[in-house]
Write a protein that holds these residues in place. Structure first.
Motif, PDB file in Angstrom:
ATOM      1  N   GLY A 130       0.303 -14.646  -6.159  1.00  0.00           N
ATOM      2  CA  GLY A 130       0.282 -13.852  -4.943  1.00  0.00           C
ATOM      3  C   GLY A 130       1.529 -14.026  -4.099  1.00  0.00           C
ATOM      4  N   ASN A 131       2.269 -15.131  -4.282  1.00  0.00           N
ATOM      5  CA  ASN A 131       3.497 -15.362  -3.545  1.00  0.00           C
ATOM      6  C   ASN A 131       4.658 -14.845  -4.387  1.00  0.00           C
ATOM      7  N   CYS A 132       5.203 -13.709  -4.012  1.00  0.00           N
ATOM      8  CA  CYS A 132       6.233 -13.057  -4.829  1.00  0.00           C
ATOM      9  C   CYS A 132       7.609 -13.693  -4.697  1.00  0.00           C
ATOM     10  N   LEU A 133       7.758 -14.706  -3.861  1.00  0.00           N
ATOM     11  CA  LEU A 133       9.065 -15.342  -3.709  1.00  0.00           C
ATOM     12  C   LEU A 133       9.409 -16.247  -4.885  1.00  0.00           C
ATOM     13  N   ASN A 134       8.400 -16.839  -5.542  1.00  0.00           N
ATOM     14  CA  ASN A 134       8.709 -17.739  -6.654  1.00  0.00           C
ATOM     15  C   ASN A 134       7.722 -17.600  -7.812  1.00  0.00           C
ATOM     16  N   THR A 135       7.227 -16.391  -7.979  1.00  0.00           N
ATOM     17  CA  THR A 135       6.424 -16.049  -9.151  1.00  0.00           C
ATOM     18  C   THR A 135       6.994 -14.762  -9.739  1.00  0.00           C
ATOM     19  N   VAL A 136       6.325 -14.181 -10.704  1.00  0.00           N
ATOM     20  CA  VAL A 136       6.850 -13.020 -11.406  1.00  0.00           C
ATOM     21  C   VAL A 136       6.045 -11.770 -11.034  1.00  0.00           C
ATOM     22  N   LEU A 137       6.754 -10.746 -10.576  1.00  0.00           N
ATOM     23  CA  LEU A 137       6.117  -9.468 -10.266  1.00  0.00           C
ATOM     24  C   LEU A 137       5.740  -8.790 -11.574  1.00  0.00           C
ATOM     25  N   SER A 138       4.494  -8.360 -11.677  1.00  0.00           N
ATOM     26  CA  SER A 138       4.011  -7.764 -12.912  1.00  0.00           C
ATOM     27  C   SER A 138       2.963  -6.701 -12.615  1.00  0.00           C
ATOM     28  N   THR A 139       2.732  -5.875 -13.618  1.00  0.00           N
ATOM     29  CA  THR A 139       1.631  -4.931 -13.493  1.00  0.00           C
ATOM     30  C   THR A 139       0.327  -5.676 -13.731  1.00  0.00           C
ATOM     31  N   ILE A 140      -0.682  -5.305 -12.980  1.00  0.00           N
ATOM     32  CA  ILE A 140      -2.040  -5.832 -13.154  1.00  0.00           C
ATOM     33  C   ILE A 140      -2.980  -4.641 -13.057  1.00  0.00           C
ATOM     34  N   PRO A 141      -4.223  -4.779 -13.506  1.00  0.00           N
ATOM     35  CA  PRO A 141      -5.144  -3.648 -13.400  1.00  0.00           C
ATOM     36  C   PRO A 141      -5.192  -3.108 -11.967  1.00  0.00           C
ATOM     37  N   GLY A 142      -4.861  -1.861 -11.813  1.00  0.00           N
ATOM     38  CA  GLY A 142      -4.914  -1.214 -10.512  1.00  0.00           C
ATOM     39  C   GLY A 142      -3.632  -1.277  -9.704  1.00  0.00           C
ATOM     40  N   GLY A 143      -2.574  -1.881 -10.246  1.00  0.00           N
ATOM     41  CA  GLY A 143      -1.329  -1.910  -9.467  1.00  0.00           C
ATOM     42  C   GLY A 143      -0.372  -3.005  -9.877  1.00  0.00           C
ATOM     43  N   TRP A 144       0.102  -3.742  -8.861  1.00  0.00           N
ATOM     44  CA  TRP A 144       1.104  -4.768  -9.043  1.00  0.00           C
ATOM     45  C   TRP A 144       0.603  -6.082  -8.477  1.00  0.00           C
ATOM     46  N   GLY A 145       1.111  -7.186  -9.010  1.00  0.00           N
ATOM     47  CA  GLY A 145       0.770  -8.495  -8.480  1.00  0.00           C
ATOM     48  C   GLY A 145       1.822  -9.512  -8.895  1.00  0.00           C
ATOM     49  N   CYS A 146       1.850 -10.619  -8.195  1.00  0.00           N
ATOM     50  CA  CYS A 146       2.793 -11.693  -8.497  1.00  0.00           C
ATOM     51  C   CYS A 146       2.004 -12.867  -9.056  1.00  0.00           C
ATOM     52  N   ILE A 147       2.250 -13.175 -10.317  1.00  0.00           N
ATOM     53  CA  ILE A 147       1.517 -14.237 -10.991  1.00  0.00           C
ATOM     54  C   ILE A 147       2.500 -15.115 -11.753  1.00  0.00           C
ATOM     55  N   GLN A 148       1.987 -16.162 -12.370  1.00  0.00           N
ATOM     56  CA  GLN A 148       2.868 -17.123 -13.022  1.00  0.00           C
ATOM     57  C   GLN A 148       2.238 -17.664 -14.296  1.00  0.00           C
ATOM     58  N   GLY A 149       3.044 -18.382 -15.043  1.00  0.00           N
ATOM     59  CA  GLY A 149       2.561 -19.086 -16.226  1.00  0.00           C
ATOM     60  C   GLY A 149       3.067 -18.495 -17.523  1.00  0.00           C
ATOM     61  N   THR A 150       2.501 -18.976 -18.618  1.00  0.00           N
ATOM     62  CA  THR A 150       2.903 -18.476 -19.926  1.00  0.00           C
ATOM     63  C   THR A 150       2.552 -17.000 -20.074  1.00  0.00           C
ATOM     64  N   SER A 151       1.613 -16.522 -19.271  1.00  0.00           N
ATOM     65  CA  SER A 151       1.283 -15.093 -19.278  1.00  0.00           C
ATOM     66  C   SER A 151       2.474 -14.257 -18.828  1.00  0.00           C
ATOM     67  N   MET A 152       3.415 -14.854 -18.142  1.00  0.00           N
ATOM     68  CA  MET A 152       4.638 -14.172 -17.720  1.00  0.00           C
ATOM     69  C   MET A 152       5.808 -14.504 -18.646  1.00  0.00           C
ATOM     70  N   ALA A 153       5.909 -15.751 -19.074  1.00  0.00           N
ATOM     71  CA  ALA A 153       7.030 -16.179 -19.913  1.00  0.00           C
ATOM     72  C   ALA A 153       6.975 -15.559 -21.311  1.00  0.00           C
ATOM     73  N   ALA A 154       5.804 -15.480 -21.899  1.00  0.00           N
ATOM     74  CA  ALA A 154       5.682 -14.936 -23.257  1.00  0.00           C
ATOM     75  C   ALA A 154       6.117 -13.469 -23.332  1.00  0.00           C
ATOM     76  N   PRO A 155       5.733 -12.604 -22.391  1.00  0.00           N
ATOM     77  CA  PRO A 155       6.214 -11.225 -22.451  1.00  0.00           C
ATOM     78  C   PRO A 155       7.725 -11.112 -22.268  1.00  0.00           C
TER      79      PRO A 155
END
Length: 122
Positions: free
Chosen positions: A23-48
């Protein structure tokens, strides 16, 4: 990231995955999520990120318009030799050859580039 690990062996490369709270877009990764956009982190971001750079490498190294097969070792070499070195200088347990870089990979930029980051506890 504080929650990251490198498994039973050494990392080959590192990829952007975030280092904060979802949820903090300053040090996470902006990505598409169901229904829009969100800032999340982890291998779910690194692998893509890694998959995308790998696909770009294959698109550059493919031999014909219809057959983009490339020897996996060739793709691996391109991914690792165009990475930006991080952590301790040279290959290390946490960052491997460094952080992947899509532009360097498709432009075949193998000049040495180092970004100062805290070393990981090896």
């Amino acid at each position: 990231s504080s929650y990251s690990s490198w498994g039973s062996g050494w990392a080959d490369v590192a990829a952007p995955g975030g280092n904060g709270q979802n949820g903090n877009c300053l040090n996470t990764v902006l990505s598409t999520i169901p229904g829009g956009w969100g800032c999340i982190q982890g291998t779910s971001m690194a692998a893509p990120h890694t998959t995308g750079v790998t696909a770009l490498i294959i698109s550059q190294l493919g031999r014909s318009q219809t057959d983009f097969r490339v020897d996996p070792d060739k793709v691996y070499r391109q991914l690792t030799r165009t990475a930006v070195d991080m952590g301790d200088k040279g290959y290390d347990k946490c960052f491997g050859s460094g952080r992947i870089d899509s532009l360097r990979a498709v432009q075949n930029d193998t000049t040495y580039k180092f970004v100062q980051t805290p070393a990981c506890p090896e």
